[in-house]
Design a protein around this motif. Structure first.
Motif, PDB file in Angstrom:
ATOM      1  N   THR A   1       6.321  11.740   2.023  1.00  0.00           N
ATOM      2  CA  THR A   1       7.255  11.372   0.396  1.00  0.00           C
ATOM      3  C   THR A   1       5.527  11.325  -0.545  1.00  0.00           C
ATOM      4  OG1 THR A   1       8.410  10.228   1.808  1.00  0.00           O
ATOM      5  CG2 THR A   1       7.476   9.605  -0.495  1.00  0.00           C
ATOM      6  N   ALA A   2       4.193  10.834  -0.097  1.00  0.00           N
ATOM      7  CA  ALA A   2       3.445  11.487  -0.817  1.00  0.00           C
ATOM      8  C   ALA A   2       3.151  12.531  -1.895  1.00  0.00           C
ATOM      9  CB  ALA A   2       2.129  11.296  -0.039  1.00  0.00           C
ATOM     10  N   ALA A   3       3.206  13.583  -0.865  1.00  0.00           N
ATOM     11  CA  ALA A   3       3.036  15.177  -1.063  1.00  0.00           C
ATOM     12  C   ALA A   3       4.383  15.620  -1.751  1.00  0.00           C
ATOM     13  CB  ALA A   3       3.114  15.886  -0.134  1.00  0.00           C
ATOM     14  N   GLY A   4       5.854  14.835  -2.026  1.00  0.00           N
ATOM     15  CA  GLY A   4       6.722  14.966  -2.193  1.00  0.00           C
ATOM     16  C   GLY A   4       6.625  14.692  -3.992  1.00  0.00           C
ATOM     17  N   ALA A   5       6.212  13.149  -4.087  1.00  0.00           N
ATOM     18  CA  ALA A   5       5.774  12.953  -5.203  1.00  0.00           C
ATOM     19  C   ALA A   5       4.428  13.633  -6.037  1.00  0.00           C
ATOM     20  CB  ALA A   5       5.057  10.497  -5.026  1.00  0.00           C
ATOM     21  N   VAL A   6       3.750  13.829  -5.663  1.00  0.00           N
ATOM     22  CA  VAL A   6       2.734  14.821  -6.406  1.00  0.00           C
ATOM     23  C   VAL A   6       3.400  15.889  -6.662  1.00  0.00           C
ATOM     24  CG1 VAL A   6       0.458  15.595  -6.400  1.00  0.00           C
ATOM     25  CG2 VAL A   6       0.774  14.088  -4.604  1.00  0.00           C
ATOM     26  N   VAL A   7       4.354  16.417  -6.011  1.00  0.00           N
ATOM     27  CA  VAL A   7       4.678  18.223  -6.918  1.00  0.00           C
ATOM     28  C   VAL A   7       6.061  17.623  -7.626  1.00  0.00           C
ATOM     29  CG1 VAL A   7       6.426  19.757  -6.340  1.00  0.00           C
ATOM     30  CG2 VAL A   7       5.251  19.433  -4.569  1.00  0.00           C
ATOM     31  N   LEU A   8       6.212  16.593  -7.849  1.00  0.00           N
ATOM     32  CA  LEU A   8       6.915  15.711  -8.563  1.00  0.00           C
ATOM     33  C   LEU A   8       6.121  15.425  -9.829  1.00  0.00           C
ATOM     34  CD1 LEU A   8      10.615  15.341  -9.702  1.00  0.00           C
ATOM     35  CD2 LEU A   8      10.155  13.129  -8.106  1.00  0.00           C
ATOM     36  N   PHE A   9       5.505  14.784  -9.708  1.00  0.00           N
ATOM     37  CA  PHE A   9       5.034  14.461 -10.977  1.00  0.00           C
ATOM     38  C   PHE A   9       4.138  15.755 -11.026  1.00  0.00           C
ATOM     39  CE2 PHE A   9       0.304  12.508 -12.722  1.00  0.00           C
ATOM     40  CZ  PHE A   9       1.093  11.279 -13.314  1.00  0.00           C
ATOM     41  N   HIS A  10       3.697  16.615 -10.681  1.00  0.00           N
ATOM     42  CA  HIS A  10       3.110  17.748 -11.337  1.00  0.00           C
ATOM     43  C   HIS A  10       3.821  18.169 -12.189  1.00  0.00           C
ATOM     44  CE1 HIS A  10       2.147  22.219 -11.712  1.00  0.00           C
ATOM     45  NE2 HIS A  10       0.273  21.228 -11.934  1.00  0.00           N
ATOM     46  N   ALA A  11       5.472  18.233 -11.628  1.00  0.00           N
ATOM     47  CA  ALA A  11       6.209  19.609 -12.543  1.00  0.00           C
ATOM     48  C   ALA A  11       6.261  18.429 -14.261  1.00  0.00           C
ATOM     49  CB  ALA A  11       7.765  19.300 -11.601  1.00  0.00           C
ATOM     50  N   MET A  12       6.865  16.968 -13.836  1.00  0.00           N
ATOM     51  CA  MET A  12       7.015  16.311 -15.063  1.00  0.00           C
ATOM     52  C   MET A  12       6.246  16.218 -15.937  1.00  0.00           C
ATOM     53  SD  MET A  12       9.768  14.044 -14.842  1.00  0.00           S
ATOM     54  CE  MET A  12       9.138  12.847 -15.524  1.00  0.00           C
ATOM     55  N   GLU A  13       5.071  16.465 -15.772  1.00  0.00           N
ATOM     56  CA  GLU A  13       3.504  16.437 -16.419  1.00  0.00           C
ATOM     57  C   GLU A  13       3.320  18.428 -17.460  1.00  0.00           C
ATOM     58  OE1 GLU A  13       0.877  14.503 -17.206  1.00  0.00           O
ATOM     59  OE2 GLU A  13       2.037  13.566 -17.158  1.00  0.00           O
TER      60      GLU A  13
END
Length: 529
Positions: A211-223
């Protein structure tokens, strides 16, 4: 002076008044109060878990593209070392330590004697039956605290510079891993008190890290793209095959490679424009050899990962090791057969299974070939899924767990790759969070009281299968939600914290590659000659 219960005697145990033994007696002759076989097995198991850190580094470096392979080879090892220092300083104390007879919070522990393992020596650890010394328990659990953050590395490649990632993972271990490990494994944890079954870390290790890896991917896409990514994902999911031409990433790689050899690598602009719905063409595995060797080293290390969680050399540990091997073998074989079947079906019936053009001509590129990459993925999925179950389920059911998890993850792979997690080409979120969730649920389905009692003293709570599954799902969802929220919070905190120093918050871009350590080392050596 503290005294401790030792209710199951080793062969050389001296007669103890009232079943209690003092600190002084333990320090003077520990061999009289602890089983040597238990100590040796847990030490060996801890070494096997430590071996999994270079194994996951090799696995990730082989599975990633060429530009990232050396970064992923070094990142898990450095990460594990930094997190081991934190575990030594205060991690163990916050996760497990308490005084004799002391009840602490379900969220954090904390006892001054355990800071920097100052007096975490000889105290017996174990809920019932034979026990192991506290120092050995801290050592073994420290391997988990080092390996879990190393898993996150596969999902953050090209999104963090190394220094910023170490800050992130230091905070993540403190705020995510330690509380979740405490609530699942400490006698004071609320999941432990409610009888949730997580033998070696389905929620604690795999759901939190994935989940942490998925959150980083999602946060990066949002940025990078803003809220529009959700609209685009929904549009992609709801677009039919007739409205949007689907491009298979592996075929695109094959055509690009062939074009590079024949006519300069020409691929139509339309195809290249659609590649952001799939894995980028440059994301082909860099080294299949590293991938296979890393998988086998993980497989070996997982025997200590699961078998050592019995905390002794007993029949429950044997059952856990056997279940681990069966689940990995079944998962790898099932994933391989599924891939081969899908490829063969696409070759024979291209219009039905997407293997060719809409006019039914097909290109015959399905091939029906066996893929060792998919076998390795399936083996790891089986290992992840059996992690929470190994000490609770009979060996015969481990094959079912490996097969079911492989089928589910294979079915989700296309969806996650094409629509939901395009920025996670190594499938860290899907394999670990998804596989961990499946394993938690199946643990509730297959758990048997006689397997739990193989160690001679543990018992399984008297519940129906539905009640067990309900508690398992609740714990998995709680771990997923907590890891997602806290990881996102840590990223937002770092964004606010670093802005005054760097002038801007910026993750590495998709086309920006961190400098390889090999290049820096080469320059340094050239300068010194």
């Amino acid at each position: 002076m503290a005294s401790y219960p030792l209710d199951v005697a080793p062969p050389l145990l001296r007669k103890i008044q009232g079943g209690l033994v003092s600190d002084d007696a333990l320090l003077q002759s520990p061999q009289d109060f602890f089983q040597g076989a238990d100590i040796v097995w847990v030490m060996v198991a801890g070494g096997l878990v430590l071996q999994m850190i270079p194994a996951i580094a090799m696995f990730y470096s082989g599975a990633t593209d060429r530009s990232s392979t050396l970064t992923l080879l070094r990142m898990p090892i450095i990460t594990a070392a930094f997190c081991s220092v934190q575990w030594y300083l205060w991690g163990y104390a916050l996760t497990f330590a308490s005084g004799p007879g002391e009840t602490t919070s379900t969220w954090y522990g904390g006892h001054i004697r355990a800071m920097a393992l100052y007096r975490a020596w000889i105290r017996p650890v174990g809920a019932a039956g034979p026990k192991i010394p506290e120092l050995l328990y801290a050592f073994y659990q420290g391997m988990f605290a080092a390996f879990t953050p190393a898993l996150v590395c596969g999902g953050v490649i090209k999104r963090f510079k190394m220094g910023r990632f170490l800050i992130f993972i230091w905070l993540w271990s403190l705020l995510v891993y330690y509380p979740v490990a405490r609530w699942a494994w400490s006698p004071d944890g609320f999941s432990s008190q409610h009888g949730v079954m997580d033998f070696a870390g389905g929620t604690v290790v795999h759901i939190t890290s994935g989940t942490a890896a998925g959150a980083v991917v999602l946060f990066h896409a949002m940025e990078k793209y803003g809220w529009g990514i959700f609209k685009q994902a929904w549009r992609t999911i709801t677009t039919s095959a007739d409205e949007g031409k689907e491009v298979d990433a592996m075929k695109l790689r094959t055509r690009l490679a062939a074009g590079n050899q024949q006519n300069g690598g020409t691929v139509s602009d339309e195809e290249l424009g659609e590649q952001n719905h799939f894995v980028l063409t440059r994301d082909a595995p860099h080294s299949i050899n590293n991938l296979v060797i890393g998988t086998m080293l993980l497989w070996i290390g997982w025997l200590g990962f699961n078998g050592g969680s019995a905390l002794g050399g007993n029949l429950r540990a044997v059952s856990a090791c056997a279940s681990t091997h069966v689940a990995a073998s079944t998962g790898g074989c099932v994933m391989l057969v599924l891939f081969w079947t899908a490829e063969e079906a696409a070759r024979r019936w291209p219009t039905l299974f997407g293997g060719g053009s809409s006019d039914g001509s097909g290109d015959g590129s399905g091939g029906g070939k066996l893929s060792v990459v998919h076998f390795c993925d399936g083996a790891v999925v089986g290992l992840v899924a059996v992690t929470p179950a190994a000490g609770y389920v009979p060996v015969w059911s481990a094959g079912c767990i490996g097969a079911i998890s492989a089928i589910i993850i294979f079915g989700l792979k296309g969806t996650f790759l094409q629509h939901l997690m395009r920025g996670d080409p190594l499938f860290v979120f899907l394999i670990h969070a998804g596989g961990g969730f499946v394993g938690m649920v199946l643990t509730g389905c297959f758990a048997k009281d006689y397997v739990v009692g193989f160690d001679g003293f543990s018992v399984l709570l008297d519940r129906s299968v539905a009640e067990r599954v309900g508690w398992q799902v609740a714990d998995a969802c709680m771990g997923f939600g907590y890891s997602l929220a806290m990881t996102t919070g840590i990223l937002l905190f770092m964004k606010i914290l670093l802005r005054p120093f760097s002038g801007t918050w910026r993750l590495l871009g998709d086309n920006e590659v961190d400098k390889l350590e090999a290049e820096l080392e080469y320059k340094w050596r050239k300068r010194s000659e």
